[in-house]
Write an enzyme that holds these catalytic residues in place. Structure first.
Site, PDB file in Angstrom:
ATOM      1  N   GLY A 292      18.507  43.414  85.310  1.00  0.00           N
ATOM      2  CA  GLY A 292      17.309  43.853  84.626  1.00  0.00           C
ATOM      3  C   GLY A 292      16.082  43.062  85.039  1.00  0.00           C
ATOM      4  N   SER A 293      15.146  42.894  84.106  1.00  0.00           N
ATOM      5  CA  SER A 293      13.834  42.323  84.419  1.00  0.00           C
ATOM      6  C   SER A 293      13.872  40.872  84.860  1.00  0.00           C
ATOM      7  CB  SER A 293      12.904  42.460  83.210  1.00  0.00           C
ATOM      8  OG  SER A 293      12.626  43.822  82.962  1.00  0.00           O
ATOM      9  N   VAL A 294      15.006  40.209  84.716  1.00  0.00           N
ATOM     10  CA  VAL A 294      15.156  38.870  85.283  1.00  0.00           C
ATOM     11  C   VAL A 294      14.819  38.895  86.774  1.00  0.00           C
ATOM     12  CG1 VAL A 294      16.957  37.257  86.015  1.00  0.00           C
ATOM     13  CG2 VAL A 294      16.771  37.891  83.612  1.00  0.00           C
TER      14      VAL A 294
END
Length: 570
Positions: A292-294
């Site tokens: 994800g946005s990591v």
């Protein structure tokens, strides 16, 4: 008186004939008796020789089997200890029950007595083994002293014990996925136990140099205290957010040492059968996931390092992006032009994708490979999964990868890449063994500039102060980080109500020493009326870990600092 003399020939015949007759009969009888005696002795000696051969054949099998069993149970293993000398795994002596079926006098009596003391044994199997006529058979391995004494008191001929080394893990499941486990013959099956077997211990055992010998302990980089903290906070998070799984890593950003690593559900290596359950896999190194946005951390670092994007640039996030029939939108869109720091702290998919496009697809693929995110990452653990790459790395795939979809990696790969982003740009291979900073620098590889690393520290700290990571803040420790909320895939489609949340962080951000990554699988809202995004569950779990573990690691709080973003020049 007249003496009549007989002819000499007559006298000679009279005297000699009886001798001739008697001598002839005696010689024949004697010879017959001698032959009979010789035959009898030959038969006796043949019988004795045959019996000796039979006995030798009967003894050969049990002798070899017993010796083999003795060699197996006497194999020793070195202690495993943490960085502070705390024992993680050690050998203890235990008794194992065996039988010599050829010496069993009464099988029924033996079976009845054994089943009475050890009801968990299979009666039919025990009977078949005792009736097998074999020289040696195992009946039960690794018995408790109390049960061994009860069997001994039965006084059964042909039943005995061998003392063997049994592996014992004092911490139980605390570091289960790291230390791994062994089989009943004390051979490594997983984790560090298998690693040391493959490296050198199996060779020593095969040569007979590991039998009943005291070996130097194997020291690991793990800190048992921090390991307990990580596991404890993951247990609490799973309970609080009703999650199905979780993983956590604490990595030394300056040396690459793994200080703690936990994956839940885990298993107790003292009960090796638990390790076979499918849900207890090591998710930290053996599972691959869309993070994800990591991943926006790496996309932003790539864009800044390429020179195509500066931290002063802005990108239009007013409207969604349409590409190849797909629409890229923002979760909480601002619907305006965003600066690079705003794209990061508001976690804009549109802005991130446009930064990637400004950098180029080829550059993205090369940069992620540079961070070791596109190939299998090797550690001492045998459980290291290879990443799942897109079938076609085209423009659409590159845009989705830029914000964490379409490329699946292990949490350990994510933590190692993050360490390079914050430590000045040096990628360090991870290790579960102690390593000095000097040794680490000799192994390190520069993957991005120190200036870009400083900018990324600024953005990560800014995100905790003003963005989605506010609940990860711990006063005095200048924590920085990035949230990631990735929808899970079922039957080839993303499912909106099932997420895998993560928070990637480091501290202290002015000179990062440790990277902390927490992943929570399918968390539910803590209470009605709120969401279940990473900022609401993974971020506070990181804060709890830092708050408890930092003092143990010698990182002292500095109050009055860290309330503002760290200074950078650009």
């Amino acid at each position: 008186m007249t003496i009549v003399s007989e002819p000499a020939s007559f006298l000679q015949i009279k005297r000699s004939n009886p001798r001739v007759v008697r001598g002839s009969v005696s010689s024949s009888a004697v010879k017959s008796r001698v032959y009979v005696a010789m035959l009898a002795f030959a038969c006796v000696y043949a019988a004795i020789a045959g019996r000796l051969v039979l006995l030798a054949q009967m003894e050969e099998a049990p002798s070899r089997a017993w010796i083999s069993a003795q060699d197996s149970v006497s194999a020793s293993r070195p202690d495993l200890i943490d960085r502070n000398g705390e024992i993680l795994a050690t050998d203890i002596k235990t008794a194992s029950l065996y039988a010599e079926p050829r010496r069993i006098l009464d099988v029924d009596e033996a079976v009845e007595g054994l089943i009475r003391v050890l009801p968990e044994l299979d009666e039919g199997l025990v009977r078949r083994r005792l009736e097998s006529g074999a020289g040696f058979v195992w009946l039960k391995r690794e018995m408790t002293p109390h049960k061994a004494e009860e069997v001994h008191n039965l006084g059964l001929p042909g039943i005995g014990f061998l003392s063997e080394n049994q592996r014992f893990y004092p911490g139980g499941p605390t570091a289960g996925h790291i230390v791994g486990s062994v089989n009943v013959d004390n051979q490594g099956l997983a984790g560090i136990e298998k690693y040391i077997d493959d490296e050198w211990l199996a060779d020593l055992q095969s040569l007979g140099f590991a039998s009943n010998r005291t070996m130097e302990p194997v020291r690991l980089s793990v800190d048992l205290r921090v390991q307990h903290v990580v596991r404890d906070e993951l247990v609490k998070a799973m309970d609080r957010y009703k999650a199905i799984a979780a993983a956590g890593i604490v990595l030394d950003a300056k040396s690459g040492e793994v200080v703690a690593m936990s994956s839940l559900p885990d298993y107790d290596p003292n009960d090796r059968s638990q390790a076979l359950q499918k849900d207890r896999l090591n998710r930290a190194t053996g599972g691959v996931f869309e993070m994800g946005s990591v991943f926006k951390t790496f996309t932003t670092a790539m864009a800044l390092d390429s020179g195509a994007v500066s931290i002063n640039d802005s990108f239009d996030a007013t409207r969604p992006i349409r590409a190849a029939g797909r629409t890229i939108t923002d979760f909480h869109g601002k619907n305006r032009i965003l600066s690079v720091p705003e794209i990061f702290i508001y976690s804009s998919n549109i802005g991130t994708a446009k930064m990637m496009l400004a950098t180029g697809v080829a550059r993205q693929k090369e940069f992620l490979g540079r961070l070791h995110l596109t190939s299998r990452l090797k550690t001492e653990l045998p459980e290291n999964a290879a990443p799942l790459l897109p079938p076609k790395w085209n423009e659409l795939a590159a845009m989705t990868i830029s914000f964490g979809h379409g490329l699946s990696v292990t949490p350990m790969q994510t933590a190692v890449a993050a360490a390079a982003v914050v430590n000045g740009g040096t990628l360090l291979p991870p290790t579960f063994q102690p390593r000095s900073e000097e040794e680490a620098q000799a192994l390190g590889k520069q993957v991005l500039s120190a200036d870009v690393s400083r900018m990324m520290r600024y953005l990560l700290r800014l995100n905790v102060l003003s963005g989605s990571g506010r609940r990860a803040d711990v006063p005095g420790y200048t924590v920085g980080g990035k949230t990631g909320t990735a929808e899970k895939i079922e039957n080839g489609r993303y499912v909106r109500n099932k997420r895998r949340n993560s928070f990637l962080s480091a501290f202290p951000m002015d000179d990062p020493r440790y990277v902390v990554l927490i992943v929570i699988d399918e968390p539910k809202p803590e209470r009605a009326g709120i969401g279940a995004t990473a900022g609401l569950n993974a971020a506070p779990t990181v804060a709890a870990v830092v708050r408890r573990a930092a003092p143990m690691l010698g990182v002292m709080p500095r109050f009055g600092k860290g309330d503002e973003p760290i200074e950078i020049s650009y």
